[in-house]
Design an enzyme around this catalytic site. Sequence first.
Site, PDB file in Angstrom:
ATOM      1  N   GLU A  69       0.801  -1.219   0.000  1.00 42.90           N
ATOM      2  CA  GLU A  69       0.000   0.000   0.000  1.00 42.90           C
ATOM      3  C   GLU A  69       0.843   1.283   0.000  1.00 42.90           C
ATOM      4  O   GLU A  69       0.482   2.266  -0.639  1.00 42.90           O
ATOM      5  CB  GLU A  69      -0.949   0.020   1.206  1.00 42.90           C
ATOM      6  CG  GLU A  69      -2.043  -1.036   1.175  1.00 42.90           C
ATOM      7  CD  GLU A  69      -3.076  -0.796   0.092  1.00 42.90           C
ATOM      8  OE1 GLU A  69      -3.179   0.348  -0.407  1.00 42.90           O
ATOM      9  OE2 GLU A  69      -3.785  -1.757  -0.268  1.00 42.90           O
ATOM     10  N   SER A 337     -52.825 -21.066  -3.038  1.00 44.34           N
ATOM     11  CA  SER A 337     -54.146 -20.911  -2.422  1.00 44.34           C
ATOM     12  C   SER A 337     -54.213 -19.861  -1.324  1.00 44.34           C
ATOM     13  O   SER A 337     -55.301 -19.565  -0.824  1.00 44.34           O
ATOM     14  CB  SER A 337     -54.621 -22.260  -1.868  1.00 44.34           C
ATOM     15  OG  SER A 337     -54.904 -23.151  -2.929  1.00 44.34           O
TER      16      SER A 337
END
Length: 648
Positions: A69, A337
């Site tokens: 980094e 249903s």
Amino acid sequence: MTLGFAGMTTLLLALKATPLPDQSFLDPTRIETEQGSVLSEWTLRGVRSEQVPIDQIPIQLQQATLAVEDARFYQHHAVSPRSMFRALLVDAKSGHVVEGGSTITQQLVKNLFLSQERTITRKVREGLLSLQLELHESKQDILTQYLNTIYYGHGAYGVGAASRLYFGKPVSELSLAESAMLAGLPKGPSIYSPLLHPEAAKDRQRLVLNRMVQVGALTQEQADAAFTQPLHYHTAQDPTASAPYFTHTALEEAKDHFHISSDELYRGGIRITTTLDPVLQQAAEHAVVSTLPKGSSIQAALVAIDPQTGAIKAMVGGKDYATSPYNRAFAERQPGSTFKAILYTAALQHGWTPAEQVNSELTTFLYDKSKLYTVHDYGEFYAHRPLTMREALARSDNVYAVTANLDVGPQTVIDQARKMGVTTPLQPYPALALGVFPTSPLQMATVYATLANGGYRIVPHTVDEVRSSFTGSVQQFGTEKDKTRVIPEAVAFQMTDLMKSVLGPGGTGYKIHQYMHGPAAAKTGTTDTDAWMVGYTPKLVCAVWVGYDSNHPLSLDEEHLAGPIWAKFMGTAQQRLPSDWYRPPLGLEKRVIDPVTAELATKNCSTTETDYFTPGTAPKEFCSLHAEQVPEEHQVEKTPWWKKWFWR
């Protein structure tokens, strides 16, 4: 040159004298339950990180992070011109952004003080704040904050949370191989996740190890040995939040309904009070996990709503949020249903009564003058006799449903569905009655809430209140103005009373009644690919769906999984939220009838049912098959005129 030096000196002195801004992660956006306990503490990108002292972070993890980094972290002063120039060359060669050129200090500043927008103004502020941060804090403190703040994927912020997520151990116990794997993640947590993309993660680990060799932190032999070391990943649940499906829904609702911007959420200082009941949420999660077969890819969704307010008390969107964050509470599937509750609500308002009879047998209907539609009952089981509405609901008879649909008109049924909360597309076909048009568990819970609360359409929601510590504003969800009567109270009660029979002897939900601790109204629903159960008590409505994301057909056993999930949860809810059962509204007439003849029952009728009728619609004749003796409840008492006068 002298002026430039003087100007820089003045700037540095000013930055040194100026205090740093408040750090957003110290006052996160907090999502709380209705009782005030913390569900999660959020920034725009996730939960707070686990704070780990630098002496507990392995030196090899620190070196790996710096190597990949910001290799010159200890040499530069907040901003690295060399890194920025290198990044520009790499980006120009690749034709797109590959490296950002930001130092660790700059990355920390973005996480602590700034939004993620890409503007020149923000970049200037980033540079100034980076200089200011290094004037106020040591390099060691900055690196410590960075390692405890940076995002490592899957909701884990900081090396402590990341170590537990990926490897199931404290960060202090990480090996070189594990440290190199973690150090490679911040550049692209979703791209290099070893849980999702193991090959890309290994390539990234190799790059990190090579960079450590280049900066002198490792020998090539050590790097090669670390790369070949097997890694064993932990499969713990994503630490994003408690009740993750609910929490993410609440976060989105806060943004949409209360107009809270992403930047405001990121900066913190927001208190979001949700509608969640932790006890009910735990019961919902347990019901799903304990019922679904282990090792199967079958999924489930559960939504529980307070029918009076629309407050969502529990939500499960799937078996495991960590492996599948898709929230199936919003997925549109065929309700089967369970749609009949809408159909019969419409029928009761258009000339039908609980005593209406339809013959249960294989039937072909003629509709639109020339079209034919043949209706089959589940498993081809027919009663082969006329059924009342109560029997039809309990047995889930399809012939009765299609007959009612065509009699009152499919468009009438669609209009009723819209009033009760269905927003998905519906078509005026005979099969509408059988729930063939998809809708979501949340919509079905909303539909049944109109029956549970006496006929009012409610607005389901997960957030009750939003407070901002910066503006002092308080926004609350307005429930009263969002309630609209869409069904007569009498009809809502009739449907509630009729659906109690689904859980009674002979009903499709009778097998699960042992989980219950009192009466409830409910309806089951089954299609080839979907299993449902939706029902309620006076204080809670619950909708459950079970099925495969791929629409794979359900086996016979899988067709019956929704019921136990619903009953286990609702049994707990009945103990958590005890209530008296509904009382019939004034005006309804209670009658005992013989279901075979749909006429008033006599003492000789072996089978009876008790129904409620609106004035003038109840049967008037006594059972023609058993007409020898009139029961007391149907006898008209002849009261002397003087009693009428004194006791009226």
